[in-house]
Write a protein that holds these residues in place. Structure first.
Motif, mmCIF file in Angstrom:
data_model
loop_
_atom_site.group_PDB
_atom_site.id
_atom_site.type_symbol
_atom_site.label_atom_id
_atom_site.label_comp_id
_atom_site.label_asym_id
_atom_site.label_seq_id
_atom_site.Cartn_x
_atom_site.Cartn_y
_atom_site.Cartn_z
ATOM 1 N N GLU A 274 0.874 -1.184 0.000
ATOM 2 C CA GLU A 274 0.000 0.000 0.000
ATOM 3 C C GLU A 274 0.907 1.228 0.000
ATOM 4 O OE1 GLU A 274 -3.290 1.993 -0.512
ATOM 5 O OE2 GLU A 274 -3.482 -0.157 -0.088
ATOM 6 N N ASN A 275 1.365 1.587 -1.192
ATOM 7 C CA ASN A 275 2.273 2.715 -1.360
ATOM 8 C C ASN A 275 1.514 3.856 -2.026
ATOM 9 O OD1 ASN A 275 4.159 4.558 -2.594
ATOM 10 N ND2 ASN A 275 5.765 3.043 -2.252
ATOM 11 N N PRO A 276 1.250 4.959 -1.300
ATOM 12 C CA PRO A 276 0.429 6.039 -1.859
ATOM 13 C C PRO A 276 0.933 6.597 -3.183
ATOM 14 C CG PRO A 276 0.647 6.331 0.496
ATOM 15 C CD PRO A 276 1.591 5.220 0.117
ATOM 16 N N GLU A 277 2.246 6.726 -3.323
ATOM 17 C CA GLU A 277 2.775 7.276 -4.566
ATOM 18 C C GLU A 277 2.446 6.371 -5.750
ATOM 19 O OE1 GLU A 277 6.894 7.864 -3.810
ATOM 20 O OE2 GLU A 277 6.565 9.619 -2.516
ATOM 21 N N LEU A 278 2.560 5.061 -5.529
ATOM 22 C CA LEU A 278 2.222 4.136 -6.608
ATOM 23 C C LEU A 278 0.724 4.040 -6.806
ATOM 24 C CD1 LEU A 278 4.865 1.353 -5.899
ATOM 25 C CD2 LEU A 278 4.854 3.009 -7.777
ATOM 26 N N ARG A 279 -0.046 4.174 -5.722
ATOM 27 C CA ARG A 279 -1.498 4.168 -5.861
ATOM 28 C C ARG A 279 -1.955 5.343 -6.732
ATOM 29 N NH1 ARG A 279 -5.320 1.255 -2.495
ATOM 30 N NH2 ARG A 279 -6.753 2.397 -3.824
ATOM 31 N N VAL A 280 -1.359 6.503 -6.518
ATOM 32 C CA VAL A 280 -1.707 7.674 -7.337
ATOM 33 C C VAL A 280 -1.190 7.498 -8.760
ATOM 34 C CG1 VAL A 280 -1.358 10.166 -7.624
ATOM 35 C CG2 VAL A 280 -1.841 9.224 -5.355
ATOM 36 N N SER A 281 -0.011 6.901 -8.904
ATOM 37 C CA SER A 281 0.531 6.633 -10.237
ATOM 38 C C SER A 281 -0.403 5.750 -11.049
ATOM 39 C CB SER A 281 1.906 5.970 -10.110
ATOM 40 O OG SER A 281 2.418 5.605 -11.372
ATOM 41 N N ASP A 282 -1.087 4.817 -10.389
ATOM 42 C CA ASP A 282 -2.036 3.947 -11.091
ATOM 43 C C ASP A 282 -3.072 4.759 -11.869
ATOM 44 O OD1 ASP A 282 -0.835 1.637 -10.111
ATOM 45 O OD2 ASP A 282 -2.269 1.391 -8.473
ATOM 46 N N PHE A 283 -3.554 5.833 -11.271
ATOM 47 C CA PHE A 283 -4.571 6.660 -11.932
ATOM 48 C C PHE A 283 -4.054 7.189 -13.268
ATOM 49 C CE2 PHE A 283 -5.943 6.703 -7.581
ATOM 50 C CZ PHE A 283 -7.299 6.922 -7.585
ATOM 51 N N ARG A 284 -2.798 7.562 -13.311
ATOM 52 C CA ARG A 284 -2.233 8.131 -14.535
ATOM 53 C C ARG A 284 -2.210 7.099 -15.663
ATOM 54 N NH1 ARG A 284 -0.463 12.422 -11.720
ATOM 55 N NH2 ARG A 284 0.740 12.035 -9.821
ATOM 56 N N TYR A 285 -1.857 5.869 -15.323
ATOM 57 C CA TYR A 285 -1.839 4.819 -16.342
ATOM 58 C C TYR A 285 -3.245 4.479 -16.814
ATOM 59 C CZ TYR A 285 3.134 4.124 -15.704
ATOM 60 O OH TYR A 285 4.496 4.311 -15.679
ATOM 61 N N VAL A 286 -4.207 4.553 -15.913
ATOM 62 C CA VAL A 286 -5.590 4.299 -16.316
ATOM 63 C C VAL A 286 -6.060 5.389 -17.276
ATOM 64 C CG1 VAL A 286 -7.975 4.092 -15.521
ATOM 65 C CG2 VAL A 286 -6.146 3.001 -14.225
ATOM 66 N N VAL A 287 -5.705 6.634 -17.000
ATOM 67 C CA VAL A 287 -6.082 7.729 -17.912
ATOM 68 C C VAL A 287 -5.378 7.570 -19.256
ATOM 69 C CG1 VAL A 287 -6.072 10.218 -18.297
ATOM 70 C CG2 VAL A 287 -6.593 9.322 -16.041
ATOM 71 N N ASP A 288 -4.108 7.180 -19.236
ATOM 72 C CA ASP A 288 -3.404 6.918 -20.500
ATOM 73 C C ASP A 288 -4.214 5.953 -21.366
ATOM 74 O OD1 ASP A 288 -1.277 8.480 -19.669
ATOM 75 O OD2 ASP A 288 -0.007 6.779 -19.106
ATOM 76 N N TYR A 289 -4.701 4.895 -20.723
ATOM 77 C CA TYR A 289 -5.453 3.865 -21.436
ATOM 78 C C TYR A 289 -6.803 4.394 -21.922
ATOM 79 C CZ TYR A 289 -8.311 -0.317 -22.096
ATOM 80 O OH TYR A 289 -9.156 -1.262 -22.603
ATOM 81 N N ILE A 290 -7.512 5.079 -21.053
ATOM 82 C CA ILE A 290 -8.843 5.583 -21.412
ATOM 83 C C ILE A 290 -8.782 6.461 -22.657
ATOM 84 C CG2 ILE A 290 -10.668 7.180 -20.683
ATOM 85 C CD1 ILE A 290 -10.386 6.139 -17.888
ATOM 86 N N GLN A 291 -7.720 7.241 -22.761
ATOM 87 C CA GLN A 291 -7.620 8.164 -23.892
ATOM 88 C C GLN A 291 -7.429 7.464 -25.228
ATOM 89 O OE1 GLN A 291 -4.498 10.832 -22.453
ATOM 90 N NE2 GLN A 291 -6.051 12.341 -21.961
ATOM 91 N N THR A 292 -7.121 6.173 -25.195
ATOM 92 C CA THR A 292 -6.986 5.423 -26.440
ATOM 93 C C THR A 292 -8.309 4.817 -26.896
ATOM 94 O OG1 THR A 292 -6.510 3.254 -25.419
ATOM 95 C CG2 THR A 292 -4.655 4.776 -25.710
ATOM 96 N N LEU A 293 -9.328 4.856 -26.047
ATOM 97 C CA LEU A 293 -10.605 4.242 -26.391
ATOM 98 C C LEU A 293 -11.384 5.164 -27.330
ATOM 99 C CD1 LEU A 293 -11.604 2.915 -22.840
ATOM 100 C CD2 LEU A 293 -10.494 1.663 -24.710
ATOM 101 N N PRO A 294 -11.778 4.679 -28.495
ATOM 102 C CA PRO A 294 -12.407 5.548 -29.489
ATOM 103 C C PRO A 294 -13.747 6.120 -29.057
ATOM 104 C CG PRO A 294 -12.594 3.240 -30.130
ATOM 105 C CD PRO A 294 -11.670 3.281 -28.961
ATOM 106 N N TYR A 295 -14.401 5.497 -28.087
ATOM 107 C CA TYR A 295 -15.714 5.955 -27.635
ATOM 108 C C TYR A 295 -15.651 6.848 -26.399
ATOM 109 C CZ TYR A 295 -14.775 1.640 -25.060
ATOM 110 O OH TYR A 295 -14.173 0.649 -24.339
#
Length: 313
Positions: A84-105
């Motif tokens: 449970e590392n807060p810095e990595l927990r917050v980093s997870d959000f960034r990778y999820v946004v990276d992915y979401i932006q590739t979704l055409p819909y």
């Protein structure tokens, strides 16, 4: 695909993040949808309140929702487990946004975030430093850094850090990992220990059929908790928290401190638009899945998200 939940894997630093995408019932892949990232509580997983309650409700309201498991937890990758590392927990959000932006819909300019309990504190912190999030919602949000310094450390953070250092040294030299369980084994045991509503209701949620899930471990790797002790979810909020946000909390204070944290971030944040909704007679864990409490929260959350993210186009 309409009205379905689609499991997916999202590339992270050196592993993959497991996530579920919740689609509106009238989903049309030719349209552009507003999206919401949904983050689970400490020791939880995406199949619990972040997905099956809030993810589902937001999808029914017309949003594409991505509920994900934290790194080292749930079905996501990363080792050792239960970090449970807060810095990595917050980093997870960034990778999820990276992915979401590739979704055409998905409309990349209309992405918001919602988090419950510790996930709410992480969501607020992520919004402060990743301006791809246009707005933020915290449901009974908690500051895990404060918890790590206070109750989780017995209000002796320096002594706690000394113990973590010794334990990590032992583990580096081959000793077994020391995985702590955040909760008692049964509700009866919890009631014998305390009258605090948060601890008792947490046990009732996570240790019974009400909220149990295969990956909802409520466990933490003790020796790796040191990163949380010096971290604060609201650090620099007076300058960096500029996005609109809404925090929903019950007016029954508990040991995890969501009532206190909600008032703190509302008071400190620089955001020109910030809302604090305090629900009478509601406890922390009622906002996880109790129908009346969840409905009361959504009565504020959905108009807020519609205002800042809009509808499908």
């Amino acid at each position: 695909m309409s009205g379905t939940i689609k499991p997916t894997q999202i590339p992270n630093i050196a592993w993959e993040t497991a996530a579920d995408i919740y689609f509106p019932s009238d989903f049309d892949e030719k349209k552009k949808y507003p999206a919401v990232v949904s983050a689970h509580p400490i020791g939880s997983c995406k199949e619990q309140t972040s997905g099956n309650v809030y993810g589902k409700a937001l999808a029914e309201a017309g949003f594409v929702v991505v509920a994900f498991d934290a790194s080292f937890q749930g079905a996501s990758g990363g080792a050792p487990r239960f970090v449970e590392n807060p810095e990595l927990r917050v980093s997870d959000f960034r990778y999820v946004v990276d992915y979401i932006q590739t979704l055409p819909y998905v409309d990349a300019e209309r992405i918001g975030v919602l988090g419950i309990c510790g996930g709410g504190g992480y969501a607020i912190n992520a919004t402060m430093t990743d301006y791809r999030f246009k707005c933020c919602v915290g449901i009974t949000a908690c500051n895990f850094g404060r918890l790590a310094r206070e109750s989780f450390a017995g209000f002796d953070p320096v002594g706690s850090l000394e113990k973590m250092a010794k334990q990590r040294t032992l583990e580096a030299q081959g000793a077994d990992r020391f995985v702590i369980n955040y909760l008692p084994s049964t509700v009866e045991e919890a009631k014998k220990m305390t009258t605090d509503p948060d601890l008792v209701e947490a046990t009732e949620y996570y240790k019974t059929k009400r909220g149990q899930a295969p990956c909802g471990a409520t466990s933490g790797l003790f020796s790796f908790n040191s990163a949380a002790v010096a971290w604060d979810a609201f650090s620099h909020a007076e300058v960096l928290m500029t996005r609109p946000f809404l925090v929903v909390v019950g007016d029954v204070p508990g040991g995890f401190g969501a009532y206190r944290d909600a008032h703190e971030i509302h008071g400190r944040a620089a955001s020109k638009e910030k809302q604090l909704v305090v629900l009478p007679g509601v406890t922390h864990y009622m906002l996880y899945d109790e129908p009346k409490a969840v409905k009361a929260a959504l009565d504020s959350v959905l108009p807020f998200l519609k205002k800042h993210l809009g509808d499908a186009k």
